[in-house]
Write a protein that holds these residues in place. Sequence first.
Motif, PDB file in Angstrom:
ATOM      1  N   PRO A 131     -13.502   2.997  11.524  1.00  0.00           N
ATOM      2  CA  PRO A 131     -14.197   1.792  12.010  1.00  0.00           C
ATOM      3  C   PRO A 131     -13.448   1.165  13.201  1.00  0.00           C
ATOM      4  N   THR A 139      -8.225 -10.718  11.106  1.00  0.00           N
ATOM      5  CA  THR A 139      -7.827 -11.898  11.888  1.00  0.00           C
ATOM      6  C   THR A 139      -7.138 -12.933  10.983  1.00  0.00           C
ATOM      7  N   LEU A 145      -4.660   0.874 -11.632  1.00  0.00           N
ATOM      8  CA  LEU A 145      -4.333   0.087 -10.446  1.00  0.00           C
ATOM      9  C   LEU A 145      -5.399  -0.964 -10.224  1.00  0.00           C
ATOM     10  N   PHE A 195     -16.491  -2.091   6.150  1.00  0.00           N
ATOM     11  CA  PHE A 195     -17.378  -2.560   7.211  1.00  0.00           C
ATOM     12  C   PHE A 195     -18.835  -2.257   6.867  1.00  0.00           C
ATOM     13  N   GLU A 245      -7.024 -10.637  19.978  1.00  0.00           N
ATOM     14  CA  GLU A 245      -6.059 -10.543  18.883  1.00  0.00           C
ATOM     15  C   GLU A 245      -4.676 -10.147  19.403  1.00  0.00           C
ATOM     16  N   ARG A 292      -3.244 -13.362  20.659  1.00  0.00           N
ATOM     17  CA  ARG A 292      -2.876 -14.236  19.525  1.00  0.00           C
ATOM     18  C   ARG A 292      -1.571 -13.771  18.897  1.00  0.00           C
ATOM     19  N   GLY A 329     -13.301  -2.067  13.799  1.00  0.00           N
ATOM     20  CA  GLY A 329     -12.807  -3.420  13.518  1.00  0.00           C
ATOM     21  C   GLY A 329     -13.813  -4.432  14.027  1.00  0.00           C
ATOM     22  N   PRO A 362      -4.070   6.687  -4.522  1.00  0.00           N
ATOM     23  CA  PRO A 362      -4.714   6.135  -5.735  1.00  0.00           C
ATOM     24  C   PRO A 362      -5.557   4.895  -5.456  1.00  0.00           C
ATOM     25  N   GLN A 363      -5.309   4.227  -4.333  1.00  0.00           N
ATOM     26  CA  GLN A 363      -6.111   3.051  -4.005  1.00  0.00           C
ATOM     27  C   GLN A 363      -7.565   3.386  -3.733  1.00  0.00           C
ATOM     28  N   LYS A 369      -8.335  -9.558  -5.032  1.00  0.00           N
ATOM     29  CA  LYS A 369      -8.785 -10.190  -3.791  1.00  0.00           C
ATOM     30  C   LYS A 369      -8.996 -11.677  -4.057  1.00  0.00           C
ATOM     31  N   THR A 407      -3.494 -15.799  10.817  1.00  0.00           N
ATOM     32  CA  THR A 407      -3.559 -17.186  10.364  1.00  0.00           C
ATOM     33  C   THR A 407      -2.484 -17.440   9.300  1.00  0.00           C
ATOM     34  N   GLY A 461       0.812  -1.216   0.000  1.00  0.00           N
ATOM     35  CA  GLY A 461       0.000   0.000   0.000  1.00  0.00           C
ATOM     36  C   GLY A 461       0.843   1.263   0.000  1.00  0.00           C
ATOM     37  N   PHE A 469     -13.391  -7.443  15.398  1.00  0.00           N
ATOM     38  CA  PHE A 469     -12.743  -8.523  16.160  1.00  0.00           C
ATOM     39  C   PHE A 469     -12.585  -8.059  17.607  1.00  0.00           C
ATOM     40  N   TRP A 504      -8.632  -0.597  11.521  1.00  0.00           N
ATOM     41  CA  TRP A 504      -9.529  -1.160  10.496  1.00  0.00           C
ATOM     42  C   TRP A 504      -8.782  -1.989   9.458  1.00  0.00           C
ATOM     43  N   LYS A 505      -7.476  -1.769   9.359  1.00  0.00           N
ATOM     44  CA  LYS A 505      -6.697  -2.525   8.374  1.00  0.00           C
ATOM     45  C   LYS A 505      -6.379  -3.941   8.854  1.00  0.00           C
ATOM     46  N   TYR A 506      -6.563  -4.183  10.131  1.00  0.00           N
ATOM     47  CA  TYR A 506      -6.216  -5.482  10.707  1.00  0.00           C
ATOM     48  C   TYR A 506      -7.297  -6.500  10.389  1.00  0.00           C
ATOM     49  N   VAL A 524       2.151   1.965  -3.420  1.00  0.00           N
ATOM     50  CA  VAL A 524       1.105   2.546  -4.266  1.00  0.00           C
ATOM     51  C   VAL A 524       0.900   4.019  -3.921  1.00  0.00           C
TER      52      VAL A 524
END
Lengths: 284, 284
Positions: B268, A207, A101, B65, B277, B280, B270, B96-97, A105, A211, A84, B272, A203-205, A87
Motif C-alpha cells: 500500500p 500520522t 497472540l 487499507f 510527513e 513534520r 499509505g 505469527p502476527q 488496539k 502526534t 513486532g 498520507f 504502510w506501517k507509518y 513477536v
Amino acid sequence: MASKHGFKKSPRTLLAVGQDFVLDRVDTSAAPGFSGKKRDAEQVLSERARQLGVLQEQLFAESKFGSTKSVLLVLQAMDTAGKGGIVSHVVGAVDPQGVQLHAFKAPTDEEKQHDFLWRITKELPREGMLGVFDRSHYEDVLIHRVHDWADETELERRYQAINDFEAGLVANGTAVIKVMLHISPETQKERLSARLADPVKRWKYSTGDLTERGFWPQYMEAYQKAFDKTSTEVAPWYVVPADKKWYARLAVQELLIDALENMKLRWPEGDFDLATEKKRLAAS
Amino acid sequence: MASKHGFKKSPRTLLAVGQDFVLDRVDTSAAPGFSGKKRDAEQVLSERARQLGVLQEQLFAESKFGSTKSVLLVLQAMDTAGKGGIVSHVVGAVDPQGVQLHAFKAPTDEEKQHDFLWRITKELPREGMLGVFDRSHYEDVLIHRVHDWADETELERRYQAINDFEAGLVANGTAVIKVMLHISPETQKERLSARLADPVKRWKYSTGDLTERGFWPQYMEAYQKAFDKTSTEVAPWYVVPADKKWYARLAVQELLIDALENMKLRWPEGDFDLATEKKRLAAS
C-alpha cells in the motif's frame, strides 16, 4: 558449533525494575550482560530458539495432563521500539500451536462499556500456552495518563486493580513477564524516517505516531509511575534497552526461557499402559 | 545459492481433486512434480518460506487499507499424517502476527446446541490474515459418516451447506485451500510405534487413535464421498501424499504461495502526504 557468547548474568536480574528504579537513567543503547556483538547475537538467538521451543512444547504437553501452567508476555513500548520484531523473531521461532497472540488496539464501543480489564481477561492464554500481549491493560495507565483521559483517583484504582489481577494470574499458574522495550527519541526518529523512505515499510507509518511522539516526556513519566506502582514481586517489570534490536530480542528470549525453566517442566508419561498399547498397535 | 530444484509443475494442478478422482489410486509415498530429494526439499522449503513471508505481509498490509482478502487453509488427515508439522514448519515460518490458527476438537455442549457451522464461523480469519484450521467442519461429514452419527439425509444437507458456506467465503475475498494429508496405514503404524517408543513423543499418543485406525477403510470412503460432494471450482480439495513429510510440507507451502500470488497483492502507498510527513518528522 555452539557460540561461546551468551549472557554472563541473567537479564532477569539485570533488567528487572526494583525499588528506586529510575527509567531516565537507563542507557537505551546498552547491551547489559551480553558478551558478544550483533553477529554473535544472531547465532545465540538461533541456538536458544531450540531451547525455547523444547520448553514451550513441554508446557503444552503438561497441559494435556492437567497442568494449568501458562506464560503471559506483556509487551509495551513507544512506536517503532520493536514489539513486532519480538513477536516475529522470538515468539515466531516457537511452534504456533503453542502461541496465543493478541494485539490490543483502541477499545471498541463494546469494550468501552466494560471495565478496562474486561477485554484483557478474554485474551488470557489457556493452560499450556505462551500468551503474548502486543500492548495491554497498561495502555489504560499510560496513554490515559498522558492525555488525562483518567484522573488521579481513577488511575490509582487501576494500578491496584492491575496488581490484584496479575496476582490472581500468577496464583493460577501463569508466569507474567512484563517488558518495556526502551528506545531513545533519536532512535525513533531514525526508524520513522526509514519507514517513510522505504515503499515496503511505508504502510506501517501512521500520522498518529508523530502526534504521540510529541508527548515523549509525558510517556516516560507515565511509564515511571506504572513501574513504581505495578512492578511487584510476583509480576515484575523488565526494562529492555532496545536501540539495538538484536539485544532486545536476545534479552526477551532469555526472560522467556528463564520463566519456563523455573516451572520445572517434564515430559508427561501418558495415561495409558505402554505394554498394552504396544500389543494393540502390533495387532492392528 | 538458490536451489536448482523445485516444482516442475504446480501442485495446484497436480494435486487438485477433479471429477473422476479416486482416492484409492493415489500413491501416498510419491512426490508429484518435485525434481529433488529430501535434502533438496529442505533448502527449497527455507527459500520459499521467505517468499511466503513477503506475500503474507502484503496481504496483512493491504488489509490496513480496506482490503478484505484473507486465506483459509483447511487441514484434514488421519492421525499422525503431519498436520502439526505443516503448522510448525510451513505456517510457523510466517510472522505469527498474520496467522490465525484454530484446532477443532470434539464439540463442546454449547457447540452441539448449534448447527455444525456455528463454531466454524467464529474462527474464520479476519481480513489480511492467514487462517489455519487443524480439522474443521469436515469432521461433521467424516467421523460422523464413519460412526453413523448422522444419517444420509443429514449428511447430504451438510455437504450442500458446506458448499454454500465456502462459496460465500470465496465471494467475500477468502481463498479457501482444502488439504487432505494422505498417508498409508503402514506409515501410520510406524509413526504410532515411534510415538510409543520415544518418551519425548509419548504424550502425543492417545488410545483413541488406535480405535479410529480400526475404521481406516470407512474413513477413506468418507473422504472419497466428501471429495465427490465438496471439491468445487471455487474451493477445490487437494490430496497431498504425506508418507514423505518433506514433500507434504513443500506442497502445502506451494499451494499457499500460489493462492497468494493469484491475489495480485501490492504494498500500500499509505494514506498520507509523504512530503508533509517528512517535514513534520524532521521538525519533531
